[in-house]
Design an enzyme around this catalytic site. Sequence first.
Site, short mmCIF file in Angstrom:
data_model
loop_
_atom_site.label_atom_id
_atom_site.label_comp_id
_atom_site.label_asym_id
_atom_site.label_seq_id
_atom_site.Cartn_x
_atom_site.Cartn_y
_atom_site.Cartn_z
CB THR A 12 75.05 -28.66 29.65
OG1 THR A 12 75.43 -27.49 28.92
CG2 THR A 12 74.40 -29.64 28.69
CG ASN A 14 76.21 -25.27 25.04
OD1 ASN A 14 75.78 -25.70 23.97
ND2 ASN A 14 77.32 -24.56 25.14
CG ASP A 75 84.21 -27.41 35.41
OD1 ASP A 75 83.40 -26.54 35.04
OD2 ASP A 75 85.22 -27.12 36.09
N GLY A 159 83.95 -18.44 24.26
CA GLY A 159 85.00 -18.34 25.29
C GLY A 159 86.32 -17.84 24.73
CG ASP A 161 86.81 -21.57 20.90
OD1 ASP A 161 87.61 -22.24 21.58
OD2 ASP A 161 85.67 -21.97 20.60
P1 IMP Z 1 82.29 -24.81 30.92
O1 IMP Z 1 82.97 -25.94 31.57
O2 IMP Z 1 81.70 -25.19 29.59
O3 IMP Z 1 81.35 -24.08 31.82
O4 IMP Z 1 83.44 -23.75 30.52
C1 IMP Z 1 84.06 -22.90 31.48
C2 IMP Z 1 84.79 -21.81 30.75
O5 IMP Z 1 85.98 -22.31 30.17
C3 IMP Z 1 84.01 -21.17 29.60
O6 IMP Z 1 83.21 -20.13 30.05
C4 IMP Z 1 85.15 -20.68 28.72
O7 IMP Z 1 85.61 -19.46 29.20
C5 IMP Z 1 86.22 -21.72 28.92
N1 IMP Z 1 86.10 -22.79 27.90
C6 IMP Z 1 85.77 -24.08 28.10
N2 IMP Z 1 85.77 -24.77 26.94
C7 IMP Z 1 86.09 -23.88 25.99
C8 IMP Z 1 86.23 -23.99 24.56
O8 IMP Z 1 86.04 -25.03 23.93
N3 IMP Z 1 86.57 -22.84 23.94
C9 IMP Z 1 86.78 -21.67 24.56
N4 IMP Z 1 86.66 -21.51 25.87
C10 IMP Z 1 86.32 -22.61 26.59
#
Ligand code: IMP
Length: 203
Positions: A12, A14, A75, A159, A161
């Site tokens: 990540t 992040n 993921d 995202g 939220d």
């Molecule tokens: P990743 O797995 O962190 O790359 O998340 C993929 C996508 O899922 C993000 O870009 C968000 O659109 C959505 N997503 C995942 N986790 C969250 C969360 O905790 N809050 C809001 N959206 C989320």
Amino acid sequence: MADEKRTVVVATGNAGKLAEIRHALEGFDFEFLSAADLGAAPLEVAETGESFTDNAYLKAAAYRKKFGMAALADDSGLVVDALGGRPGVRSSRYASENATDLDNTRKLLEELDGFGSEMRAARFQCAIVLLDEAGDATWACGTCEGQIGFVPKGSGGFGYDPVFMPDEKSGYSMAELTLAEKNAISHRGKALAVLREQLLSKD
Ligand code: IMP
């Protein structure tokens, strides 16, 4: 637990996620590092899997191969019942390949336009995969149940939220919670807690 730390690269870029992982897995003999900590750019891994677990595994395997050490990847995404599970593994690319969070939430609200509260059940799901130095996997999943709201609310998180109303915090959107409140009920927090148990049972 051993003094010598085992280095684990985390897939990540992040910093918030990395801090949450470090906190949740405190006490194990792991040192969690990002690609940047190792002097490299994050890898671009195509998320071609059909499930969150597939994609977490693909990312962990790519990082393990590139850095030659244990790797951890997660993921996650949003699953909406009335949309047959969409956006699912396409959560970050729902509105288009380069969609912003705002594009995605707007598209979601448009698709659910006219749907009453009984049709707005949804959940965040998260899969986490830890591949050890030999490539053996420990994995865990977590879910946060809720509803899609009618209008975006709150300015925290990221995202979806602002449009996700978790059952465990009735009346609030996820974006209205503090980070500590969100971590306590989130899909990622729950997956990390299960991963912790799995690792303890292997010790
Ligand atoms: P990743 O797995 O962190 O790359 O998340 C993929 C996508 O899922 C993000 O870009 C968000 O659109 C959505 N997503 C995942 N986790 C969250 C969360 O905790 N809050 C809001 N959206 C989320």
